[in-house]
Design an enzyme around this catalytic site. Structure first.
Site, PDB file in Angstrom:
ATOM      1  N   LEU A 204       0.854  -1.195   0.000  1.00  0.00           N
ATOM      2  CA  LEU A 204       0.000   0.000   0.000  1.00  0.00           C
ATOM      3  C   LEU A 204       0.883   1.236   0.000  1.00  0.00           C
ATOM      4  O   LEU A 204       1.821   1.306   0.801  1.00  0.00           O
ATOM      5  CB  LEU A 204      -0.801   0.072   1.303  1.00  0.00           C
ATOM      6  N   HIS A 205       0.598   2.190  -0.849  1.00  0.00           N
ATOM      7  CA  HIS A 205       1.305   3.469  -0.727  1.00  0.00           C
ATOM      8  C   HIS A 205       0.571   4.637  -1.370  1.00  0.00           C
ATOM      9  O   HIS A 205       1.013   5.771  -1.273  1.00  0.00           O
ATOM     10  CB  HIS A 205       2.705   3.358  -1.328  1.00  0.00           C
ATOM     11  N   ARG A 206      -0.573   4.390  -2.050  1.00  0.00           N
ATOM     12  CA  ARG A 206      -1.278   5.500  -2.706  1.00  0.00           C
ATOM     13  C   ARG A 206      -1.733   6.521  -1.676  1.00  0.00           C
ATOM     14  O   ARG A 206      -2.367   6.128  -0.665  1.00  0.00           O
ATOM     15  CB  ARG A 206      -2.529   5.005  -3.429  1.00  0.00           C
ATOM     16  N   ARG A 239       6.013   5.898   3.200  1.00  0.00           N
ATOM     17  CA  ARG A 239       4.840   6.787   3.363  1.00  0.00           C
ATOM     18  C   ARG A 239       3.788   6.116   4.263  1.00  0.00           C
ATOM     19  O   ARG A 239       3.204   6.746   5.142  1.00  0.00           O
ATOM     20  CB  ARG A 239       4.236   7.083   1.987  1.00  0.00           C
ATOM     21  N   ASP A 283      -2.134  -1.537  -4.047  1.00  0.00           N
ATOM     22  CA  ASP A 283      -2.621  -0.367  -4.778  1.00  0.00           C
ATOM     23  C   ASP A 283      -1.565   0.115  -5.770  1.00  0.00           C
ATOM     24  O   ASP A 283      -1.656   1.211  -6.316  1.00  0.00           O
ATOM     25  CB  ASP A 283      -3.056   0.746  -3.818  1.00  0.00           C
TER      26      ASP A 283
END
Ligand code: UD1
Length: 372
Positions: A204-206, A239, A283
């Site tokens: 996940l990083h969006r 992030r 994502d």
């Protein structure tokens, strides 16, 4: 012919590697590799140079993290100096990160032709920073190298002349096919105490998923449910790690007994993990493509994708970010095995060859490298 290849962020490295390797077979080409420094941690950048056999960057701009405007501007200011000194015949940019747009824009303003690799992808979601980067980079690039038929259509619809569009296949898949055997030889599963086929991989990083409390909490709740049925391994983007802490969710996720959180992994370990997984939840854009080639079911935790070919032909399903939907889709894969899929056209390991052949043919024919 002097070419500057640009990289900035992690996914650029897998895309540029086969192009650099292919260009090195042509003594008439002088190539330079410029790293903007958008990503800078060892596990977000240097490890990929080592594992993919990329040469050290010839020039490092050292830009680092900042707001979109500051980061894009900093890359432009630094890259302009490089272009003025080096005067290349062509700049090659890949993907859709801020460095991609910044370097393309800097080059065209100096009348230096730009080739954009992975052109034409569209999510039609302008709240994504990458969508803005894609639309703008394509609008100003001379050479648009595409990886799928829908990308060609998107470009035509935007009025791009046919003469600029080159359907060449997928450079990220060139890299995957080249390194897959080496990745599978690694002892990744043993190190994380995993059994092939009995775990899922999460990434996940969006910003839309991890910068917002409700979205991130919903996804964490979904993972909490899924890990009751399937062991999960979650290599965590910086992030995401930072935001879990900031939003008070770090303790929730680290308390889950069947979820292993790791630092971001190198290319080979991550490829090994994906290859042996029962299911991937992500994502990321690139991972949707990689799982399609590996034949591993992928659930994309976003409302849309710029890579519909992975849904239509591959193993990808776009499930959005609703907790219930993610859990149901995951359990469905555990029960049924998930989509099988097939290999999209030209995802055959030879995209970089086609790109370089196209560029060199134009040079041989003594066409001006700028197409207009
Ligand atoms: C960027 C790209 C995204 C791509 C992703 C892959 C843009 C707009 N976004 O997102 O398209 O999918 O890379 O990873 O270009 N950080 C570190 N170490 C690093 C790099 C970043 O700790 O080496 C942290 C910093 O706190 C930084 C944050 O991660 O502020 C975000 O980095 P940034 O490059 O701005 O965006 P990504 O989320 O990585």
């Amino acid at each position: 012919m002097k070419i500057i290849n640009v990289v900035g962020a992690r996914p650029n490295l897998m895309k540029i590697a086969p192009i650099v390797a292919e260009l090195s077979a042509y003594p008439q080409v002088q190539q330079l590799l410029v790293h903007t420094g958008q990503h800078y941690d060892d596990n977000m950048s240097a490890i990929f140079f080592r594992e993919l056999g990329l040469p050290e960057p010839d020039i490092h701009l050292g830009v680092g993290s900042a707001s979109h405007a500051r980061q894009t501007a900093a890359v432009m200011v630094a890259f302009e100096q490089v272009l003025l000194q080096q005067r290349p015949d062509l700049v090659v940019v890949v993907g859709d990160v801020n460095s991609t747009l910044a370097c393309a824009l800097t080059a065209v303003k100096l009348h230096i032709p730009v080739a954009h690799v992975e052109a034409g992808l569209r999510s039609f979601d302008r709240s994504m920073p990458e969508e803005i980067n894609r639309v703008l980079t394509d609008a100003i690039s001379d050479w648009l190298f595409t990886s799928c038929a829908d990308a060609n259509e998107n470009l035509r619809r935007e009025g791009v002349p046919e003469s600029r569009i080159f359907f060449v296949g997928n450079v990220m898949i060139d890299t995957l096919l080249r390194h897959r055997d080496r990745a599978l030889e690694r002892d990744t599963l043993r190190r994380y105490d995993l059994v092939a086929g009995y775990y899922g991989v999460v990434t996940l990083h969006r910003p839309s998923n991890v910068d917002d409390q409700d979205s991130l909490a919903g996804i964490v709740n979904a993972l909490a449910e899924i890990q009751n049925h399937l062991r999960l391994i979650f290599p965590m983007h910086p992030r995401t790690r930072h935001n879990l802490q900031e939003l008070g969710l770090a303790d929730c996720i680290s308390a889950l007994p069947n979820v292993t959180i790791t630092e971001p992994l190198g290319y080979l370990d991550f490829l090994n993990l994906m290859s042996n997984a029962r299911l991937v939840l992500t994502d990321s854009g690139g991972i949707q493509e990689e799982t399609t080639i590996l034949g591993v079911p992928c659930l994309t935790l976003r409302p849309n994708t710029e890579r519909p070919v992975t849904v239509m032909e591959g193993t990808n399903t776009v499930v959005g970010t609703d907790r219930q939907r993610i859990v149901e889709a995951s359990l469905h894969i555990l029960q049924t095995g998930g989509k099988q899929g097939r290999r999209p056209a030209l995802w055959d390991g030879h995209a970089a060859q086609r790109i370089v052949a196209t560029l060199l043919k134009a040079e041989l024919n003594d066409e001006h490298i700028a197409l207009d």
